[in-house]
Design a protein around this motif. Structure first.
Motif, PDB file in Angstrom:
ATOM      1  N   PHE A 113      57.217  44.617  36.642  1.00 39.98           N
ATOM      2  CA  PHE A 113      57.954  43.643  37.452  1.00 39.98           C
ATOM      3  C   PHE A 113      57.082  42.491  37.955  1.00 39.98           C
ATOM      4  O   PHE A 113      57.576  41.609  38.649  1.00 39.98           O
ATOM      5  N   LEU A 114      55.777  42.490  37.619  1.00 41.92           N
ATOM      6  CA  LEU A 114      54.902  41.389  37.999  1.00 41.92           C
ATOM      7  C   LEU A 114      54.283  40.749  36.763  1.00 41.92           C
ATOM      8  O   LEU A 114      54.010  41.432  35.771  1.00 41.92           O
ATOM      9  N   GLU A 115      54.056  39.443  36.836  1.00 41.24           N
ATOM     10  CA  GLU A 115      53.351  38.757  35.762  1.00 41.24           C
ATOM     11  C   GLU A 115      51.888  39.219  35.725  1.00 41.24           C
ATOM     12  O   GLU A 115      51.285  39.498  36.760  1.00 41.24           O
ATOM     13  N   GLN A 116      51.338  39.253  34.511  1.00 43.89           N
ATOM     14  CA  GLN A 116      49.941  39.661  34.374  1.00 43.89           C
ATOM     15  C   GLN A 116      49.004  38.737  35.143  1.00 43.89           C
ATOM     16  O   GLN A 116      47.992  39.181  35.693  1.00 43.89           O
ATOM     17  N   THR A 117      49.348  37.463  35.187  1.00 40.71           N
ATOM     18  CA  THR A 117      48.478  36.503  35.887  1.00 40.71           C
ATOM     19  C   THR A 117      48.392  36.829  37.375  1.00 40.71           C
ATOM     20  O   THR A 117      47.339  36.645  37.990  1.00 40.71           O
ATOM     21  N   ALA A 118      49.484  37.336  37.956  1.00 36.03           N
ATOM     22  CA  ALA A 118      49.469  37.676  39.374  1.00 36.03           C
ATOM     23  C   ALA A 118      48.519  38.839  39.644  1.00 36.03           C
ATOM     24  O   ALA A 118      47.775  38.842  40.640  1.00 36.03           O
ATOM     25  N   ILE A 119      48.510  39.816  38.744  1.00 31.96           N
ATOM     26  CA  ILE A 119      47.621  40.961  38.918  1.00 31.96           C
ATOM     27  C   ILE A 119      46.171  40.556  38.677  1.00 31.96           C
ATOM     28  O   ILE A 119      45.254  40.986  39.392  1.00 31.96           O
ATOM     29  N   LEU A 120      45.957  39.716  37.681  1.00 28.78           N
ATOM     30  CA  LEU A 120      44.596  39.219  37.417  1.00 28.78           C
ATOM     31  C   LEU A 120      44.069  38.434  38.611  1.00 28.78           C
ATOM     32  O   LEU A 120      42.908  38.588  39.008  1.00 28.78           O
ATOM     33  N   ASP A 121      44.900  37.579  39.177  1.00 25.97           N
ATOM     34  CA  ASP A 121      44.474  36.806  40.349  1.00 25.97           C
ATOM     35  C   ASP A 121      44.076  37.724  41.492  1.00 25.97           C
ATOM     36  O   ASP A 121      43.081  37.474  42.189  1.00 25.97           O
ATOM     37  N   ALA A 122      44.866  38.786  41.696  1.00 26.00           N
ATOM     38  CA  ALA A 122      44.557  39.723  42.772  1.00 26.00           C
ATOM     39  C   ALA A 122      43.236  40.439  42.523  1.00 26.00           C
ATOM     40  O   ALA A 122      42.410  40.581  43.430  1.00 26.00           O
ATOM     41  N   ALA A 123      43.029  40.886  41.288  1.00 30.23           N
ATOM     42  CA  ALA A 123      41.796  41.614  40.969  1.00 30.23           C
ATOM     43  C   ALA A 123      40.567  40.715  41.026  1.00 30.23           C
ATOM     44  O   ALA A 123      39.460  41.161  41.354  1.00 30.23           O
ATOM     45  N   ASN A 124      40.727  39.429  40.710  1.00 32.43           N
ATOM     46  CA  ASN A 124      39.598  38.497  40.649  1.00 32.43           C
ATOM     47  C   ASN A 124      39.274  37.835  41.981  1.00 32.43           C
ATOM     48  O   ASN A 124      38.233  37.182  42.106  1.00 32.43           O
ATOM     49  N   LYS A 125      40.147  37.986  42.962  1.00 27.73           N
ATOM     50  CA  LYS A 125      39.962  37.234  44.208  1.00 27.73           C
ATOM     51  C   LYS A 125      38.596  37.462  44.853  1.00 27.73           C
ATOM     52  O   LYS A 125      37.937  36.504  45.271  1.00 27.73           O
ATOM     53  N   PRO A 126      38.066  38.695  44.942  1.00 26.57           N
ATOM     54  CA  PRO A 126      36.760  38.869  45.591  1.00 26.57           C
ATOM     55  C   PRO A 126      35.567  38.717  44.633  1.00 26.57           C
ATOM     56  O   PRO A 126      34.424  38.865  45.055  1.00 26.57           O
ATOM     57  N   ARG A 127      35.827  38.429  43.361  1.00 28.68           N
ATOM     58  CA  ARG A 127      34.758  38.439  42.357  1.00 28.68           C
ATOM     59  C   ARG A 127      34.175  37.039  42.155  1.00 28.68           C
ATOM     60  O   ARG A 127      34.850  36.027  42.327  1.00 28.68           O
ATOM     61  N   GLN A 128      32.909  36.991  41.741  1.00 26.49           N
ATOM     62  CA  GLN A 128      32.241  35.742  41.409  1.00 26.49           C
ATOM     63  C   GLN A 128      32.805  35.187  40.107  1.00 26.49           C
ATOM     64  O   GLN A 128      33.372  35.914  39.290  1.00 26.49           O
ATOM     65  N   ALA A 129      32.607  33.887  39.911  1.00 29.15           N
ATOM     66  CA  ALA A 129      33.182  33.222  38.744  1.00 29.15           C
ATOM     67  C   ALA A 129      32.707  33.833  37.434  1.00 29.15           C
ATOM     68  O   ALA A 129      33.478  33.941  36.465  1.00 29.15           O
ATOM     69  N   ASP A 130      31.437  34.246  37.383  1.00 29.78           N
ATOM     70  CA  ASP A 130      30.907  34.778  36.127  1.00 29.78           C
ATOM     71  C   ASP A 130      31.242  36.253  35.921  1.00 29.78           C
ATOM     72  O   ASP A 130      30.849  36.853  34.914  1.00 29.78           O
ATOM     73  N   ASP A 131      31.954  36.844  36.896  1.00 31.47           N
ATOM     74  CA  ASP A 131      32.282  38.270  36.787  1.00 31.47           C
ATOM     75  C   ASP A 131      33.794  38.504  36.822  1.00 31.47           C
ATOM     76  O   ASP A 131      34.250  39.594  37.138  1.00 31.47           O
ATOM     77  N   ARG A 132      34.549  37.487  36.500  1.00 30.24           N
ATOM     78  CA  ARG A 132      36.011  37.601  36.583  1.00 30.24           C
ATOM     79  C   ARG A 132      36.587  38.294  35.347  1.00 30.24           C
ATOM     80  O   ARG A 132      36.069  38.154  34.237  1.00 30.24           O
ATOM     81  N   PHE A 133      37.692  39.005  35.608  1.00 24.62           N
ATOM     82  CA  PHE A 133      38.411  39.636  34.501  1.00 24.62           C
ATOM     83  C   PHE A 133      39.198  38.570  33.741  1.00 24.62           C
ATOM     84  O   PHE A 133      39.739  37.630  34.340  1.00 24.62           O
TER      85      PHE A 133
END
Length: 598
Positions: A486-506
């Motif tokens: 029920f959620l777009e993949q981009t929404a979940i990716l954004d949530a998972a990447n929020k605390p991560r550094q740019a070079d360590d993003r999913f």
């Protein structure tokens, strides 16, 4: 005239009751077997114009016929003829401005005159109706009762489940009252008999021709000459057209054949038009047989100030009725195990919460014996899903335990809602997250003192935190995959990447799924699942699991794992699964399934 006070002792399921009804609509609500209908029956019996009613042993509390039944109904707003010296002045009592009954008539500025009618039933099963006050009870005054005319004027107009009898000119029906008394009704019936006789003559000559010829021949054989004018006719004296034989018809069909709801609506209108009661209207199960829009129309009619009898006693099990009425019209009926019944006005405030809001938003909660207030939609959804899972496993449901769930609207509002229901006599549980405490730091302690059971997770944990961090990895993976439905993949990716550094993003969902054992990833997903903060506000929105449907998918592996998790949690026990765990008696009486205590 209206009912100002009701006292009941040893009547059916009621051991003891004292109640001060309001002047307008009094809607009695509460769980089944709380004696709502019994209260209506008691008032109707005490004010009955007939003093020849029969009773049996089941009319006594617990069937104990050696303990007399007493029903005292105190009337106020009395007409002048009731308070005159020639009538009942010596028997007058009073109701003070604070709603208490006093034995002597108060001064006008401190209260109103009142008259108490008592129905007593002894072991001989004889009912006795008398005017009552403490002077009569002490033997200082002679017993007496109302005259028949006055008994008829105070008798309630009752609209029961079967209203069709009021659509004929039967005994004590509304139509009979509209015919200006028994004498007028008898005259109408006599005329109806003559009409039937005259009409019969026109058809009988052909119908009975053969029979009449046989009669003449038989008479000749015995030497009896019958007049040539004999004919078949109706004998009005033996016609047996009773009062109930004449009814309103639509063509050839009597109106009693109308649907139940339509019949009740029509009778309600006729009762008002005929002024069948100057005192009180009684309706049991007001919603019976009516669609929602007609329930609303009937309630508006009952609340109309133009009615001759503005006081109304009704019972209801309908959320529609609760939602449509004002909170000032609602009265909560509760019955204790010892038979003591209480009636509390629902407009009682707790904290600063508006008492009108809950009946509008959660009317179903008022109809259950136990209410579990959840902090928000997420907790309601989780418990709904667990409830479906328990039913699928042939375990007891929330409904079987008499538990209604209610959305408390947040950490600051839910405790006040729990306090309001507790003050109305409900068994109450409060389920809160532990990641944030209420702004009122003392309210949870006050609630626990009042008997509210407070359930909380470990300190600092929300429901989402517990689901992501304390379920097995396999269950977390299932929860993750279900969220993708029920959620777009981009929404979940954004949530998972929020605390991560740019070079360590999913960069893909598969990468996130492969790191679900990583606490930082779970922290990020749980934080976003709670919802985002609105600008300039602490309120959250867009929570992932706040919709009921997202937790109620049948046979969902996540639900099963959540149940097992709750069962293992040291401070959150399910007595469904762990019946060996000894819970205190108060929880057992509540029937609360989720029992946790900090």
């Amino acid at each position: 005239m209206r009912v100002g006070y009701v006292e009941i002792e040893n009547f059916r399921g009621i051991k003891e009751l004292c109640w001060a009804p309001a002047a307008g609509v009094n809607c009695l609500i509460g769980p089944g077997d709380s004696c709502k209908t019994t209260i209506l029956d008691a008032v109707e019996l005490a004010l009955s114009p007939r003093h020849t009613l029969s009773f049996d042993d089941l009319d006594f509390f617990g069937g104990e016929f050696n303990k007399a039944t007493k029903i005292i109904v105190t009337l106020t707003d009395l007409p002048d003829e009731f308070i005159s010296d020639a009538m009942y002045a010596p028997y007058l009592r009073g109701i003070s401005d604070d709603g208490k009954v006093v034995d002597e008539p108060p001064l006008p500025e401190k209260g109103q005159h009142a008259l108490s009618i008592m129905l007593s039933i002894d072991e001989g099963l004889e009912g006795k109706w008398t005017l009552w006050n403490e002077r009569v009870a002490a033997g200082d005054m002679k017993e007496r009762s109302l005259t028949y005319a006055h008994r008829a004027s105070v008798a309630p107009a009752r609209l029961g489940v079967y209203a069709d009898r009021h659509l004929s000119w039967g005994r004590n029906s509304t139509l009979a009252r509209m015919s200006e008394g028994a004498a007028a009704t008898q005259d109408i019936l006599a005329r109806a008999g003559r009409l039937a006789r005259n009409h019969f003559k026109t058809e009988a000559a052909t119908l009975f021709k053969s029979s009449l010829e046989s009669v003449k021949l038989a008479a000749k054989k015995v030497g009896l000459a019958l007049p040539g004018t004999i004919a078949a006719g109706l004998d009005v004296q033996n016609l047996a057209i009773t009062k109930g034989s004449v009814a309103i018809h639509d063509g050839e069909v009597p109106l009693r054949a109308l649907g139940m709801g339509s019949s009740r609506l029509l009778v309600a209108a006729l009762q008002d038009y005929s002024k069948s009661s100057l005192c009180l209207t009684i309706i049991d199960e007001v919603e019976h047989g009516l669609e929602p829009h007609r329930i609303v129309r009937l309630l508006k009619h009952l609340k109309s100030k133009d009615r001759i009898s503005p006081q109304v006693f009704i019972t209801s099990h309908s959320p529609i009725v609760i939602r449509e009425l004002s909170v000032h019209d609602l009265h909560i009926v509760r019955r204790a195990e010892d038979g003591k019944v209480t009636v509390r006005p629902a407009n009682k405030k707790y904290s600063k919460r508006d008492p009108q809001a809950p009946p509008r938003s959660m009317p179903e909660a008022y109809l259950a014996p136990t209410v579990l207030i959840c902090e928000g939609k997420t907790e309601v959804g989780l418990l709904k899903g667990l409830d479906d899972y328990w039913v699928a496993q042939n375990l007891d449901s929330l409904a079987l335990k008499g538990i209604a769930l209610a959305d408390g609207g947040g950490v600051d509002y839910a405790p006040a809602l729990a306090g309001q229901f507790c003050g109305l006599g409900y068994q109450v549980g409060l389920l809160l997250d532990s990641d944030q405490d209420p702004a009122d730091t003392e309210i949870l302690g006050k609630l626990e003192k009042a008997g509210v059971t407070v359930f909380r997770w470990d300190k600092g944990c929300s429901t989402e935190d517990v689901l992501f961090h304390q379920m097995p990895l396999a269950a977390v993976e299932m929860l993750f995959d279900y969220t993708l439905t029920f959620l777009e993949q981009t929404a979940i990716l954004d949530a998972a990447n929020k605390p991560r550094q740019a070079d360590d993003r999913f960069t893909s969902i598969d990468q996130v799924r492969g790191r679900l054992s990583d606490a930082t990833v779970l922290d990020a997903l749980a934080a976003r699942a709670k919802g985002k903060k609105k600008k300039d506000s602490e309120n959250l929105h867009g929570a992932w699991y706040s919709r009921r449907a997202r937790y109620t998918k049948r046979r969902c592996y996540i639900i099963r794992e959540a149940e097992q998790l709750l069962g293992r949690h040291p401070k959150f026990l399910l007595n469904q699964r762990h019946s060996a765990i000894k819970l205190d008696q108060r929880f057992k009486r509540c029937g609360v399934l989720l029992c946790a205590r900090k």
